[in-house]
Design an enzyme around this catalytic site. Structure first.
Site, PDB file in Angstrom:
ATOM      1  N   GLU A 162       0.660  -1.050  -0.060  1.00  0.00           N
ATOM      2  CA  GLU A 162       0.302  -0.059  -0.236  1.00  0.00           C
ATOM      3  C   GLU A 162       0.957   0.995   0.106  1.00  0.00           C
ATOM      4  O   GLU A 162       1.109   1.910   0.962  1.00  0.00           O
ATOM      5  CB  GLU A 162      -1.044  -0.302   1.227  1.00  0.00           C
ATOM      6  N   GLU A 297      -6.968  -6.726  -1.350  1.00  0.00           N
ATOM      7  CA  GLU A 297      -7.593  -7.166   0.183  1.00  0.00           C
ATOM      8  C   GLU A 297      -9.270  -6.361   0.593  1.00  0.00           C
ATOM      9  O   GLU A 297      -8.699  -5.317  -0.017  1.00  0.00           O
ATOM     10  CB  GLU A 297      -6.728  -5.620   1.108  1.00  0.00           C
TER      11      GLU A 297
END
Length: 494
Positions: A162, A297
């Site tokens: 991320e 995710e």
């Protein structure tokens, strides 16, 4: 002239051999990936497999993941804390390989990344850190790619996790990190020359990715890149653990799942239409142009509420979130990977399922909740009998190729509901193995349409191409001994 012809022939032969050796395109690989699962808080834990509450991963656990219907595993991984002077520890590489092999041995697609790893990349998407981060990115990915070079298309590499980016300057820096990743992997040759690679959008946020990532890194082979985003929206429902000054937790998500009494905890944003719109952005920007997208995710925490009715509504709402998200993603060509940690869906130490309801919701959303039932040894389908109402005469299912069954967990057993018409599967049984099959017609013990007869859920489920349930199916009923469904002896549905 003969020598020149020989050289030309040899070069042509090499070209043909090289073409044959190429791994499939990213689009072809993505087409085979259905629903994914994250091995979270485990190999990316700093610095050890159980450091963040995980458990030692075994082949049996991965077998269980596959049996539930997942065919792709994302393995978040740390490398920096397992290296010395830039060299990754050989023992750590071997352990990661062992876990990758658990997945590949089961025919599962596997994504291996450099995860948070102390934040050396994702917290440093700046021009100041750019040179040093690119050097580390090149070094680690060269080692990882070389070590796993022999694996086929079932193994994919992902550049990062991320990356913290919110503007065009950071996006430019991030693209340089992704470019370094691609260059390093491709330079190792072999299967890595055509392996599918995954790059992350800024913060893996859909809105930022849509507005900032308008170009992709350069690859010397076409059609081998995928894009990754994550989805934890709305944050108040998915992750917020306590009410904050800026807003309350959301317990109830979905327009049909709001509370009439606990209204301050109803979701006020980020529900179905917002989710659909967000995924549509990724479809329009990437999928429609031949670039696969993974939702690397997604998750929503399970809350334990004081009021039983509130908790029941929350749990239904949470299942709706999982089901709806997966369905929307699949409908738009995105590949969803649920985030999971130890004691979430699985008790990984015991290799047991803790949250079968979430798994069922995911599979329902993916359109994988219906199965065909067949006998393991003969391959013949199980014969279907049904009733139009409880205690009515049993009727043979027509042999028209449409008979699939939805598995509905009830306690420790499963009900099997027909996809086309709704009535439950009725039971055929033998008192003695090899004897003619009989209809279970005693009104006090029949496998009723009302669902009183169920099958134990501790069965091996094969979610392969034929979607067959395999093994011996045992009916729980009021007979002195269990009876086995007769498989493949009568006219069967396909």
């Amino acid at each position: 002239m003969k020598i020149k012809k020989g050289i030309i022939f040899f070069i042509g032969l090499l070209f043909v051999m090289n073409a044959k050796a190429q791994l499939p395109t990213a689009q072809a690989v993505a087409h085979q990936m259905t629903v994914g699962w994250n091995l979270g808080n485990t190999l990316e834990a700093v610095c050890g497999e159980t450091a963040w509450g995980g458990a030692i991963i075994t082949q049996r656990l991965i077998d269980s993941v596959k049996a539930l219907g997942f065919n792709t595993v994302r393995i978040p991984c740390a490398w920096n804390c397992h290296s010395h002077n830039g060299v990754i520890d050989s023992g750590w590489l071997a352990r990661v390989k062992q876990v990758v092999d658990y997945c590949v041995n089961d025919g599962m697609y596997t994504i291996l990344n450099i995860h948070w790893d102390g934040g050396w990349l994702e917290n440093n998407c700046t021009t100041t850190a750019q040179a040093s981060v690119n050097a580390k990115q090149q070094n680690y990915w060269t080692q990882i790619a070389n070590y796993f070079n022999s694996y086929d298309e079932h193994l994919l590499f992902a550049s990062a996790n991320e990356p913290n980016v919110s503007d065009s300057v950071g996006m430019c820096v991030l693209l340089s990190y992704h470019q370094t990743f691609i260059n390093a992997v491709r330079a190792t040759g072999g299967n890595n020359s055509s392996r599918s690679l995954i790059i992350q959008g800024p913060s893996t946020d859909i809105s930022k990715t849509n507005s900032l990532m308008n170009t992709l890194p350069t690859d010397n082979i076409p059609n081998r890149l995928m894009v990754e985003i994550h989805y934890y929206t709305p944050y108040q429902f998915c992750l917020l653990a306590k009410d904050a000054s800026w807003g309350n937790m959301f317990y109830y998500w979905g327009k049909d799942y709001h509370s009439a009494t606990d209204t301050i905890h109803n979701a006020t944003c980020g529900e179905e239409s917002s989710l659909d719109s967000a995924f549509q952005l990724m479809k329009t920007k990437y999928v429609d142009h031949g670039i696969p997208v993974i939702v690397g995710e997604y998750a929503a925490i399970k809350r334990h509420l004081t009021n039983p009715s509130d908790e029941a509504l929350h749990l239904l709402s949470r299942l709706h979130f999982y089901r709806y998200l997966v369905c929307s993603a699949k409908n738009k060509g995105l590949i969803p990977f649920c985030w999971d940690i130890n004691m979430g869906i699985f008790d990984r130490s015991a290799d047991s399922v803790l949250d079968r309801d979430v798994v069922n919701a995911i599979m329902e959303g993916a359109g994988k909740s219906y199965v065909r039932l067949s006998h393991r040894a003969s391959g013949l389908p199980i014969d279907g009998m049904y009733r139009t109402r409880s205690d009515s005469n049993a009727i043979q299912w027509s042999n028209n190729g449409t008979q699939k069954w939805r598995m509905l967990p009830v306690g420790g057993y499963m009900e099997f509901e027909n996809k086309a018409t709704g009535p439950y599967l009725d039971a055929m049984y033998n008192y003695i193995n090899g004897s003619p099959a009989c209809q279970d017609g005693d009104p006090t013990t029949v496998w009723r349409q009302s669902g009183t007869q169920k099958i134990p859920i501790d069965l091996v489920i094969d979610w392969g191409k034929e979607e067959n349930l395999i093994g011996n199916l045992t009916v729980k009923e009021n007979f002195p001994t269990f009876k086995t469904i007769d498989c493949g002896k009568l006219k069967s549905f396909p």
